[in-house]
Design a protein around this motif. Structure first.
Motif, mmCIF file in Angstrom:
data_model
loop_
_atom_site.group_PDB
_atom_site.id
_atom_site.type_symbol
_atom_site.label_atom_id
_atom_site.label_comp_id
_atom_site.label_asym_id
_atom_site.label_seq_id
_atom_site.Cartn_x
_atom_site.Cartn_y
_atom_site.Cartn_z
ATOM 1 N N CYS A 1 0.861 -1.186 0.000
ATOM 2 C CA CYS A 1 0.000 0.000 0.000
ATOM 3 C C CYS A 1 0.898 1.236 0.000
ATOM 4 N N VAL A 2 0.580 2.173 -0.869
ATOM 5 C CA VAL A 2 1.354 3.417 -0.959
ATOM 6 C C VAL A 2 0.403 4.603 -0.962
ATOM 7 N N GLN A 3 0.727 5.615 -0.155
ATOM 8 C CA GLN A 3 -0.063 6.860 -0.170
ATOM 9 C C GLN A 3 0.865 8.042 -0.477
ATOM 10 N N ASP A 4 0.285 9.043 -1.140
ATOM 11 C CA ASP A 4 1.111 10.150 -1.621
ATOM 12 C C ASP A 4 0.823 11.469 -0.914
ATOM 13 N N MET A 5 0.181 11.406 0.268
ATOM 14 C CA MET A 5 -0.220 12.646 0.951
ATOM 15 C C MET A 5 0.519 12.866 2.260
ATOM 16 N N ASP A 6 1.631 12.193 2.461
ATOM 17 C CA ASP A 6 2.441 12.414 3.659
ATOM 18 C C ASP A 6 1.663 12.118 4.939
ATOM 19 N N HIS A 7 0.764 11.155 4.876
ATOM 20 C CA HIS A 7 -0.040 10.784 6.044
ATOM 21 C C HIS A 7 0.787 9.969 7.026
ATOM 22 N N GLU A 8 0.594 10.280 8.322
ATOM 23 C CA GLU A 8 1.315 9.526 9.344
ATOM 24 C C GLU A 8 0.679 8.159 9.608
ATOM 25 N N ASN A 9 -0.646 8.137 9.677
ATOM 26 C CA ASN A 9 -1.346 6.905 10.068
ATOM 27 C C ASN A 9 -1.702 6.077 8.848
ATOM 28 N N MET A 10 -1.454 4.773 8.938
ATOM 29 C CA MET A 10 -1.886 3.860 7.877
ATOM 30 C C MET A 10 -2.484 2.615 8.510
ATOM 31 N N PHE A 11 -3.418 1.987 7.787
ATOM 32 C CA PHE A 11 -4.231 0.900 8.338
ATOM 33 C C PHE A 11 -4.401 -0.213 7.311
ATOM 34 N N TRP A 12 -4.500 -1.443 7.829
ATOM 35 C CA TRP A 12 -4.913 -2.576 7.016
ATOM 36 C C TRP A 12 -6.178 -3.191 7.620
ATOM 37 N N TYR A 13 -7.192 -3.378 6.756
ATOM 38 C CA TYR A 13 -8.441 -4.015 7.133
ATOM 39 C C TYR A 13 -8.683 -5.203 6.195
ATOM 40 N N ARG A 14 -9.524 -6.099 6.688
ATOM 41 C CA ARG A 14 -10.137 -7.057 5.778
ATOM 42 C C ARG A 14 -11.645 -6.919 5.898
ATOM 43 N N GLN A 15 -12.325 -7.221 4.798
ATOM 44 C CA GLN A 15 -13.771 -7.074 4.772
ATOM 45 C C GLN A 15 -14.388 -8.343 4.228
ATOM 46 N N ASP A 16 -15.278 -8.912 5.010
ATOM 47 C CA ASP A 16 -15.966 -10.142 4.636
ATOM 48 C C ASP A 16 -17.466 -9.939 4.793
ATOM 49 N N PRO A 17 -18.260 -10.582 3.915
ATOM 50 C CA PRO A 17 -19.721 -10.418 3.991
ATOM 51 C C PRO A 17 -20.248 -10.748 5.382
ATOM 52 N N GLY A 18 -21.062 -9.854 5.913
ATOM 53 C CA GLY A 18 -21.680 -10.079 7.220
ATOM 54 C C GLY A 18 -20.797 -9.733 8.406
ATOM 55 N N LEU A 19 -19.494 -9.559 8.167
ATOM 56 C CA LEU A 19 -18.575 -9.271 9.281
ATOM 57 C C LEU A 19 -18.094 -7.833 9.266
ATOM 58 N N GLY A 20 -18.346 -7.115 8.204
ATOM 59 C CA GLY A 20 -17.930 -5.718 8.150
ATOM 60 C C GLY A 20 -16.425 -5.571 7.996
ATOM 61 N N LEU A 21 -15.963 -4.362 8.260
ATOM 62 C CA LEU A 21 -14.537 -4.061 8.213
ATOM 63 C C LEU A 21 -13.894 -4.470 9.527
ATOM 64 N N ARG A 22 -12.805 -5.209 9.442
ATOM 65 C CA ARG A 22 -12.081 -5.591 10.649
ATOM 66 C C ARG A 22 -10.630 -5.150 10.532
ATOM 67 N N LEU A 23 -10.152 -4.496 11.578
ATOM 68 C CA LEU A 23 -8.808 -3.926 11.578
ATOM 69 C C LEU A 23 -7.779 -5.005 11.889
ATOM 70 N N ILE A 24 -6.783 -5.124 11.004
ATOM 71 C CA ILE A 24 -5.746 -6.146 11.191
ATOM 72 C C ILE A 24 -4.545 -5.539 11.940
ATOM 73 N N TYR A 25 -3.977 -4.507 11.359
ATOM 74 C CA TYR A 25 -2.848 -3.788 11.945
ATOM 75 C C TYR A 25 -2.963 -2.321 11.563
ATOM 76 N N PHE A 26 -2.327 -1.472 12.365
ATOM 77 C CA PHE A 26 -2.183 -0.086 11.960
ATOM 78 C C PHE A 26 -0.813 0.433 12.378
#
Lengths: 113, 112
Positions: free
Chosen positions: A23-48
């Motif tokens: 994952c690459v962002q071009d706005m000099d953001h400090e915070n970055m996140f990884w989620y997975r999304q599965d039907p019925g379970l919504g967004l779940r945070l893996i690491y940040f």
């Protein structure tokens, strides 16, 4: 315009393989996140990551690791892919605090066979 | 456990009507509130954010926040079939680097 990009839109891997999602962002953001999304379970945070070289476990870190060597890049690693890791993986970024808007990348649909 | 609750839907409205999407949250100290739209197979797209009690308008969208009732809503005026999507509510439960807490989303269907 904020831009968050992910290395692949679709990925097919075999059980036991080591998988890297970038994952690459071009706005000099400090915070970055990884989620997975599965039907019925919504967004779940893996690491940040608060900033370079920093990482925190989210709600479901088991089976995953991350790397943030440069501010713009946050990698998710599946050390030994399993079929239950088949999912949509979403990366996101934002400026330092939670009051700032968070933007998502296009997602990677990973299938593990 | 900090929670954000949304009715899963589907919420069906006729074209041209007002769609009202609701969200409640458990942490009274929550600071900021976000609405995302997600089309099927796509990633969430930020459409509105609100920090203060009251209404915030942006085009056909209005976000409403009531911190006393721990309630945030999104109104979509003159709904169009292109508004058919899942709408995710997200809450920042604190200050600093706290991750957002997401609801599971409400599926909206606008019928032509």
């Amino acid at each position: 315009d904020v831009k968050v990009t992910q290395s692949s839109r679709y990925l097919v891997k075999r059980t036991g393989e080591k998988v890297f999602l970038e994952c690459v962002q071009d706005m000099d953001h400090e915070n970055m996140f990884w989620y997975r999304q599965d039907p019925g379970l919504g967004l779940r945070l893996i690491y940040f990551s608060y900033d370079v070289k920093m990482k925190e476990k989210g709600d479901i870190p088991e089976g995953y690791s991350v790397s943030r060597e440069k501010k713009e890049r946050f990698s998710l690693i599946l050390e030994s892919a399993s079929t239950n890791q088949t999912s949509m993986y979403l990366c996101a970024s934002r400026l330092r605090t939670g009051s700032n808007e968070q933007y998502f990348g296009p997602g990677t649909r990973l299938t593990v066979t | 456990q900090k929670e954000v609750e949304q009715n899963s839907g589907p919420l069906s409205v006729p074209e041209g009507a007002i769609a009202s999407l609701n969200c409640t949250y458990s942490d009274r100290g929550s600071q900021s509130f976000f609405w995302y739209r997600q089309y099927s197979g796509k990633s969430p797209e930020l459409i509105m954010f609100i920090y203060s009690n009251g209404d915030k308008e942006d085009g056909r969208f209005t976000a409403q926040l009531n911190k006393a009732s721990q309630y945030v809503s999104l109104l979509i005026r003159d709904s169009q079939p292109s508004d058919s999507a899942t709408y995710l509510c997200a809450v920042n439960p604190g200050s600093g680097n706290t991750p957002l807490v997401f609801g599971k989303g409400t599926r909206l269907s606008v019928i032509a």
